[in-house]
Design a protein around this motif. Structure first.
Motif, PDB file in Angstrom:
ATOM      1  N   THR A  70       0.801  -1.076   0.080  1.00  0.00           N
ATOM      2  CA  THR A  70       0.118  -0.076   0.014  1.00  0.00           C
ATOM      3  C   THR A  70       0.816   1.291   0.021  1.00  0.00           C
ATOM      4  O   THR A  70       0.263   2.333  -0.065  1.00  0.00           O
ATOM      5  CB  THR A  70      -0.972  -0.075   1.321  1.00  0.00           C
ATOM      6  OG1 THR A  70      -0.270   0.130   2.291  1.00  0.00           O
ATOM      7  CG2 THR A  70      -1.951  -1.112   1.328  1.00  0.00           C
ATOM      8  N   HIS A  71       2.285   1.197   0.027  1.00  0.00           N
ATOM      9  CA  HIS A  71       2.889   2.062  -0.010  1.00  0.00           C
ATOM     10  C   HIS A  71       4.025   2.222  -0.941  1.00  0.00           C
ATOM     11  O   HIS A  71       5.402   2.656  -0.943  1.00  0.00           O
ATOM     12  CB  HIS A  71       3.634   2.521   1.387  1.00  0.00           C
ATOM     13  CG  HIS A  71       2.797   2.691   2.555  1.00  0.00           C
ATOM     14  ND1 HIS A  71       1.775   1.919   3.111  1.00  0.00           N
ATOM     15  CD2 HIS A  71       2.372   4.030   3.034  1.00  0.00           C
ATOM     16  CE1 HIS A  71       1.152   2.420   3.957  1.00  0.00           C
ATOM     17  NE2 HIS A  71       1.504   3.795   3.830  1.00  0.00           N
ATOM     18  N   GLN A  72       3.854   1.653  -2.128  1.00  0.00           N
ATOM     19  CA  GLN A  72       4.675   1.451  -3.247  1.00  0.00           C
ATOM     20  C   GLN A  72       5.191   2.763  -3.752  1.00  0.00           C
ATOM     21  O   GLN A  72       6.448   2.986  -3.874  1.00  0.00           O
ATOM     22  CB  GLN A  72       4.117   0.891  -4.333  1.00  0.00           C
ATOM     23  CG  GLN A  72       3.952  -0.690  -4.200  1.00  0.00           C
ATOM     24  CD  GLN A  72       5.207  -1.427  -3.939  1.00  0.00           C
ATOM     25  OE1 GLN A  72       6.042  -1.436  -4.900  1.00  0.00           O
ATOM     26  NE2 GLN A  72       5.529  -2.179  -3.074  1.00  0.00           N
ATOM     27  N   GLU A  73       4.458   4.006  -3.723  1.00  0.00           N
ATOM     28  CA  GLU A  73       5.145   5.128  -4.296  1.00  0.00           C
ATOM     29  C   GLU A  73       6.337   5.652  -3.353  1.00  0.00           C
ATOM     30  O   GLU A  73       7.080   6.229  -3.917  1.00  0.00           O
ATOM     31  CB  GLU A  73       3.888   6.038  -4.407  1.00  0.00           C
ATOM     32  CG  GLU A  73       4.311   7.369  -5.070  1.00  0.00           C
ATOM     33  CD  GLU A  73       3.011   8.293  -5.563  1.00  0.00           C
ATOM     34  OE1 GLU A  73       3.305   9.490  -5.123  1.00  0.00           O
ATOM     35  OE2 GLU A  73       2.130   7.905  -5.894  1.00  0.00           O
ATOM     36  N   LEU A  74       5.868   5.451  -1.964  1.00  0.00           N
ATOM     37  CA  LEU A  74       6.862   6.091  -1.245  1.00  0.00           C
ATOM     38  C   LEU A  74       8.305   5.141  -1.497  1.00  0.00           C
ATOM     39  O   LEU A  74       9.242   5.826  -1.249  1.00  0.00           O
ATOM     40  CB  LEU A  74       6.467   5.957   0.191  1.00  0.00           C
ATOM     41  CG  LEU A  74       7.355   6.167   1.318  1.00  0.00           C
ATOM     42  CD1 LEU A  74       7.934   7.537   1.455  1.00  0.00           C
ATOM     43  CD2 LEU A  74       6.822   5.766   2.686  1.00  0.00           C
ATOM     44  N   LEU A  75       7.996   3.920  -1.200  1.00  0.00           N
ATOM     45  CA  LEU A  75       9.153   3.018  -1.475  1.00  0.00           C
ATOM     46  C   LEU A  75       9.888   3.312  -2.537  1.00  0.00           C
ATOM     47  O   LEU A  75      11.225   3.291  -2.626  1.00  0.00           O
ATOM     48  CB  LEU A  75       8.884   1.589  -1.269  1.00  0.00           C
ATOM     49  CG  LEU A  75       8.154   1.088   0.113  1.00  0.00           C
ATOM     50  CD1 LEU A  75       7.687  -0.174  -0.002  1.00  0.00           C
ATOM     51  CD2 LEU A  75       8.679   1.643   1.345  1.00  0.00           C
ATOM     52  N   GLN A  76       9.295   3.320  -3.565  1.00  0.00           N
ATOM     53  CA  GLN A  76      10.053   3.645  -4.974  1.00  0.00           C
ATOM     54  C   GLN A  76      10.637   5.190  -4.944  1.00  0.00           C
ATOM     55  O   GLN A  76      11.750   5.250  -5.432  1.00  0.00           O
ATOM     56  CB  GLN A  76       9.073   3.749  -6.268  1.00  0.00           C
ATOM     57  CG  GLN A  76       8.613   2.313  -6.436  1.00  0.00           C
ATOM     58  CD  GLN A  76       7.378   2.235  -7.573  1.00  0.00           C
ATOM     59  OE1 GLN A  76       7.088   3.430  -7.795  1.00  0.00           O
ATOM     60  NE2 GLN A  76       7.063   1.132  -7.801  1.00  0.00           N
ATOM     61  N   SER A  77       9.943   6.126  -4.467  1.00  0.00           N
ATOM     62  CA  SER A  77      10.599   7.545  -4.165  1.00  0.00           C
ATOM     63  C   SER A  77      11.796   7.484  -3.210  1.00  0.00           C
ATOM     64  O   SER A  77      12.942   8.151  -3.611  1.00  0.00           O
ATOM     65  CB  SER A  77       9.597   8.631  -4.095  1.00  0.00           C
ATOM     66  OG  SER A  77       9.249   8.350  -2.714  1.00  0.00           O
ATOM     67  N   GLU A  78      11.804   6.547  -2.234  1.00  0.00           N
ATOM     68  CA  GLU A  78      13.008   6.692  -1.471  1.00  0.00           C
ATOM     69  C   GLU A  78      14.054   5.900  -1.990  1.00  0.00           C
ATOM     70  O   GLU A  78      15.143   6.094  -1.800  1.00  0.00           O
ATOM     71  CB  GLU A  78      12.560   6.120  -0.097  1.00  0.00           C
ATOM     72  CG  GLU A  78      11.693   6.996   0.894  1.00  0.00           C
ATOM     73  CD  GLU A  78      11.518   6.531   2.279  1.00  0.00           C
ATOM     74  OE1 GLU A  78      12.141   5.602   2.560  1.00  0.00           O
ATOM     75  OE2 GLU A  78      10.783   7.285   2.901  1.00  0.00           O
ATOM     76  N   ALA A  79      13.602   4.820  -2.669  1.00  0.00           N
ATOM     77  CA  ALA A  79      14.829   3.990  -3.798  1.00  0.00           C
ATOM     78  C   ALA A  79      15.691   4.834  -4.532  1.00  0.00           C
ATOM     79  O   ALA A  79      16.900   4.988  -4.553  1.00  0.00           O
ATOM     80  CB  ALA A  79      14.307   2.996  -4.381  1.00  0.00           C
TER      81      ALA A  79
END
Length: 94
Positions: A70-79
């Motif tokens: 449910t937090h894919q966008e956050l995880l991708q932006s942090e990567a």
């Protein structure tokens, strides 16, 4: 399908006060939820495999999966930000 508000109360996950990251970590550890989740995906682990490998309660594994899905966008932006920071330090990433 209705949009439900994002879950904010997690039993096994918490923010790290000493990190620029906003993603959550497993409580009492320095392990990002995304590390466990990506390990499960990359190594094609079942929940049982993850339980054996990480030695966390099943409920924690379920929570990590739910959080990361449910937090894919956050995880991708942090990567991407982590990659940018490493490259700024001269680390070559291929």
């Amino acid at each position: 399908m209705t949009n439900q508000p994002a879950k904010t109360n997690w039993k096994y996950l918490e923010p790290s006060p000493n990190s620029w990251r906003k993603q959550l970590y497993l409580k009492g550890t320095r392990i990002k939820a995304s590390v466990i989740y990506s390990d499960m995906i990359v190594n094609e682990m079942s929940e049982a495999d993850a339980l054996y490998n990480w030695d966390f309660p099943l409920e924690a594994i379920h929570e990590i999966i739910e959080y990361c899905q449910t937090h894919q966008e956050l995880l991708q932006s942090e990567a991407l930000e982590e990659r940018r920071r490493l490259e700024a330090k001269g680390v070559i990433i291929s």
